[in-house]
Design a protein around this motif. Structure first.
Motif, PDB file in Angstrom:
ATOM      1  N   ARG A 164      38.599   7.339 103.385  1.00 40.18           N
ATOM      2  CA  ARG A 164      38.830   6.859 102.056  1.00 40.18           C
ATOM      3  C   ARG A 164      38.390   7.720 101.072  1.00 40.18           C
ATOM      4  O   ARG A 164      36.908   7.755 100.902  1.00 40.18           O
ATOM      5  CB  ARG A 164      38.333   5.482 101.875  1.00 40.18           C
ATOM      6  N   LEU A 165      39.229   8.091  99.988  1.00 35.50           N
ATOM      7  CA  LEU A 165      38.833   8.577  98.716  1.00 35.50           C
ATOM      8  C   LEU A 165      38.770   7.794  97.530  1.00 35.50           C
ATOM      9  O   LEU A 165      39.956   6.935  97.434  1.00 35.50           O
ATOM     10  CB  LEU A 165      39.640   9.998  98.368  1.00 35.50           C
ATOM     11  N   ALA A 166      37.748   7.772  96.639  1.00 35.44           N
ATOM     12  CA  ALA A 166      37.733   6.794  95.633  1.00 35.44           C
ATOM     13  C   ALA A 166      38.211   7.421  94.315  1.00 35.44           C
ATOM     14  O   ALA A 166      37.721   8.754  94.263  1.00 35.44           O
ATOM     15  CB  ALA A 166      36.434   6.029  95.451  1.00 35.44           C
ATOM     16  N   THR A 167      39.109   6.820  93.521  1.00 35.06           N
ATOM     17  CA  THR A 167      39.391   7.694  92.190  1.00 35.06           C
ATOM     18  C   THR A 167      38.280   7.647  91.112  1.00 35.06           C
ATOM     19  O   THR A 167      38.284   8.417  90.147  1.00 35.06           O
ATOM     20  CB  THR A 167      40.782   7.152  91.834  1.00 35.06           C
ATOM     21  N   GLY A 168      37.301   6.649  91.301  1.00 40.58           N
ATOM     22  CA  GLY A 168      36.364   6.511  90.057  1.00 40.58           C
ATOM     23  C   GLY A 168      35.729   7.930  90.009  1.00 40.58           C
ATOM     24  O   GLY A 168      34.878   8.215  88.852  1.00 40.58           O
ATOM     25  N   SER A 169      35.411   8.462  91.211  1.00 43.09           N
ATOM     26  CA  SER A 169      34.483   9.775  91.056  1.00 43.09           C
ATOM     27  C   SER A 169      35.322  11.051  90.447  1.00 43.09           C
ATOM     28  O   SER A 169      34.527  11.842  89.944  1.00 43.09           O
ATOM     29  CB  SER A 169      34.100  10.347  92.524  1.00 43.09           C
ATOM     30  N   LEU A 170      36.373  10.745  90.188  1.00 45.72           N
ATOM     31  CA  LEU A 170      37.405  11.796  89.372  1.00 45.72           C
ATOM     32  C   LEU A 170      37.490  11.634  87.626  1.00 45.72           C
ATOM     33  O   LEU A 170      38.355  12.074  87.077  1.00 45.72           O
ATOM     34  CB  LEU A 170      38.900  11.901  90.181  1.00 45.72           C
ATOM     35  N   LEU A 171      36.906  10.710  87.288  1.00 45.75           N
ATOM     36  CA  LEU A 171      37.069  10.409  86.002  1.00 45.75           C
ATOM     37  C   LEU A 171      35.912  11.089  84.875  1.00 45.75           C
ATOM     38  O   LEU A 171      36.091  10.785  83.648  1.00 45.75           O
ATOM     39  CB  LEU A 171      36.937   8.914  85.864  1.00 45.75           C
ATOM     40  N   GLY A 172      35.052  11.709  85.601  1.00 46.50           N
ATOM     41  CA  GLY A 172      34.306  12.416  84.745  1.00 46.50           C
ATOM     42  C   GLY A 172      32.588  12.145  85.067  1.00 46.50           C
ATOM     43  O   GLY A 172      32.427  11.091  85.725  1.00 46.50           O
ATOM     44  N   GLY A 173      31.542  12.712  84.456  1.00 46.71           N
ATOM     45  CA  GLY A 173      30.388  12.508  84.656  1.00 46.71           C
ATOM     46  C   GLY A 173      29.644  11.942  83.838  1.00 46.71           C
ATOM     47  O   GLY A 173      28.330  11.521  83.927  1.00 46.71           O
ATOM     48  N   THR A 174      30.032  11.524  82.631  1.00 48.31           N
ATOM     49  CA  THR A 174      29.234  10.710  81.806  1.00 48.31           C
ATOM     50  C   THR A 174      30.304   9.608  81.212  1.00 48.31           C
ATOM     51  O   THR A 174      31.390   9.522  81.460  1.00 48.31           O
ATOM     52  CB  THR A 174      28.991  11.876  80.317  1.00 48.31           C
ATOM     53  N   ASP A 175      29.496   8.447  80.572  1.00 44.94           N
ATOM     54  CA  ASP A 175      30.281   7.600  79.990  1.00 44.94           C
ATOM     55  C   ASP A 175      31.244   8.051  78.789  1.00 44.94           C
ATOM     56  O   ASP A 175      32.435   7.300  78.690  1.00 44.94           O
ATOM     57  CB  ASP A 175      29.345   6.422  79.278  1.00 44.94           C
ATOM     58  N   GLU A 176      30.825   9.227  78.163  1.00 41.79           N
ATOM     59  CA  GLU A 176      31.939   9.326  77.095  1.00 41.79           C
ATOM     60  C   GLU A 176      33.077   9.935  77.758  1.00 41.79           C
ATOM     61  O   GLU A 176      34.256   9.706  77.224  1.00 41.79           O
ATOM     62  CB  GLU A 176      30.955  10.517  76.316  1.00 41.79           C
ATOM     63  N   GLU A 177      33.157  10.592  78.748  1.00 41.38           N
ATOM     64  CA  GLU A 177      34.010  11.242  79.599  1.00 41.38           C
ATOM     65  C   GLU A 177      35.045  10.104  80.013  1.00 41.38           C
ATOM     66  O   GLU A 177      36.095  10.118  79.992  1.00 41.38           O
ATOM     67  CB  GLU A 177      33.956  12.234  80.394  1.00 41.38           C
ATOM     68  N   ARG A 178      34.221   9.384  80.558  1.00 43.34           N
ATOM     69  CA  ARG A 178      34.982   8.337  81.439  1.00 43.34           C
ATOM     70  C   ARG A 178      35.740   7.283  80.248  1.00 43.34           C
ATOM     71  O   ARG A 178      36.764   6.635  80.484  1.00 43.34           O
ATOM     72  CB  ARG A 178      34.272   7.276  82.084  1.00 43.34           C
ATOM     73  N   THR A 179      35.038   6.933  79.180  1.00 37.89           N
ATOM     74  CA  THR A 179      35.684   6.369  78.144  1.00 37.89           C
ATOM     75  C   THR A 179      37.044   7.024  77.438  1.00 37.89           C
ATOM     76  O   THR A 179      38.012   6.350  77.400  1.00 37.89           O
ATOM     77  CB  THR A 179      34.783   6.016  76.807  1.00 37.89           C
ATOM     78  N   GLU A 180      36.685   8.278  77.528  1.00 38.40           N
ATOM     79  CA  GLU A 180      37.895   9.247  77.013  1.00 38.40           C
ATOM     80  C   GLU A 180      39.186   9.178  77.715  1.00 38.40           C
ATOM     81  O   GLU A 180      40.379   8.863  77.515  1.00 38.40           O
ATOM     82  CB  GLU A 180      37.319  10.710  76.680  1.00 38.40           C
TER      83      GLU A 180
END
Length: 418
Positions: free
Chosen positions: A364-380
């Motif tokens: 199983r691969l989770a997509t949350g790990s592909l959103l970036g390494g910081t809160d700023e990147e994930r919010t973007e």
């Protein structure tokens, strides 16, 4: 009849956590939790009236009307499932689950010393057993002296990320009801369907109102995974009344209360004000896009995966690349988990953690790990109209694509010239 006993590399007793959304906490949720942090009183076992009313409203809006005395809340779905299993299976009952299934289902039955039997799922998707396989499994368990009482299923599934077609669900629910099984429907992921206009999701509780208990972990779509809270909706009638009372007894014995600040946040989220619904819809859109991109990458490399329809994950079968993986020392799901986790730099739990055969090369691969390494990147990611074009998302997807393309390239080099 083979039970789901651990094998091979040793006991697999505890699975990976639910796939998180990878996003910062919604500010409005943080404010509600912070405002309740100074309250000294304890939340009652099963939930305070305000929380239970909010849960009733949540389910009523989904076509599952209920009243507070048929609802209970607990500190996460595992606590509720443990109490339900103890109440329904007792000292002699057996538990049935699909293969594969959520990693946290079977351990709680084993903790109680109850046998767990996996039932194959059809090709259309996971989460719900094939009805004919279910009937055959029940027959064989009883022939060997067993006492199947409880079937746990999920119409929006972890790990396969599929949604069960209504016609298949009808057949399976009818088969289970005919055999006298009580159903626990894990609906943690029902609010994460990627395309609600094209995907019909029905709850078993709509089909058999007096024989289904619904459990929803709020970490699926409403709360951060670190704030444990879940709700259970019990059947109407005398059966539901007795089951509700018994579950409350067990939760009391466990001291399984939701922390007061978390309960306040849960009640706010279950009321579904605009900030919560807007965040949920944005998160679902984001993860649907990333999951589709990841699915395209693994399928292009020769792996197999059903198109993800819900959740924040996909389930990949690398069986077609078995020979190439064998050259890397990968021969089973645990070795594949170790190999891909190191290669991708993100968790890749093997299918054996979800009840699949150890020899099957699935992860199983989770997509949350592909959103970036910081809160700023994930919010973007959350705010961007084109999240797949963001550099950090592109980089993460390139890493996935490269890892699988390398395997495909090795496989092609092995093929004899034509």
């Amino acid at each position: 009849m083979r039970r789901t006993d651990p094998e091979g590399h040793g006991p697999v007793r505890y699975g990976p956590p639910l796939p998180g959304d990878g996003l910062p906490v919604l500010p409005e949720l943080s404010a509600v939790l912070a405002a309740a942090a100074g309250r000294a009183e304890a939340q009652p076992v099963g939930g305070a009236p305000a929380l239970l009313e909010a849960a009733c409203g949540y389910w009523t809006r989904r076509g599952l009307p209920c009243v507070p005395d048929r609802v209970a809340a607990g500190p996460g779905a595992p606590a509720l499932l443990l109490a339900l299993t103890a109440a329904l299976a007792g000292d002699t009952g057996d538990v049935l689950v699909p293969r594969p299934c959520a990693a946290w289902w079977a351990p709680y039955a084993r903790l109680l010393g109850r046998p767990v039997f996996h039932v194959p799922t059809p090709a259309e998707g996971g989460g719900v057993p094939d009805p004919y396989a279910l009937l055959e499994t029940v027959r064989r368990v009883r022939a060997e002296g067993g006492d199947p009482r409880l079937l746990v299923l999920s119409v929006a599934d972890d790990p396969t990320a599929t949604v069960t077609p209504p016609e298949l669900l009808h057949e399976t629910v009818e088969a289970a009801a005919a055999e006298g099984l009580h159903l626990v429907s894990d609906e943690t992921w029902r609010d994460t369907v990627h395309d609600p206009r094209e995907t019909v999701l029905l709850s078993p509780a709509e089909m058999v109102p007096d024989g289904v208990t619904v459990v929803t972990d709020l970490a699926g779509a409403l709360l951060p995974p670190g704030w444990p809270a879940a709700i259970a909706r019990f059947p109407s009638g005398e059966t539901g009344e007795h089951l509700h009372a018994r579950v409350l007894d067990i939760l009391t014995a466990l001291g399984a209360r939701i922390a007061v600040p978390v309960a306040a946040a849960a009640g706010y989220a279950l009321d579904e004000p605009a900030p919560v619904t807007e965040r949920r819809e944005a998160a679902v859109r984001l993860h649907a896009r990333v999951a589709a991109a990841a699915h395209g990458a693994v399928v292009a490399a020769g792996a197999l995966a059903r198109p993800p329809q819900a959740g924040r994950h996909l389930y990949v079968d690398l069986g077609p690349l078995r020979e190439v993986l064998a050259e890397q020392g990968v021969g089973d799901a645990q070795e594949l988990e170790d190999f891909l986790t190191a290669r991708l730099g993100m968790p890749a739990p093997g299918g054996h953690r979800f009840g699949d055969d150890l020899g099957a090369l699935r992860v199983r691969l989770a997509t949350g790990s592909l959103l970036g390494g910081t809160d700023e990147e994930r919010t973007e990611c959350l705010k961007s109209p084109s999240p797949l074009e963001l550099p950090h998302v592109q980089s993460a997807l390139v890493s996935v694509r490269s890892a699988f393309d390398d395997l495909r390239g090795d496989a092609q080099r092995r093929e004899p010239p034509r």
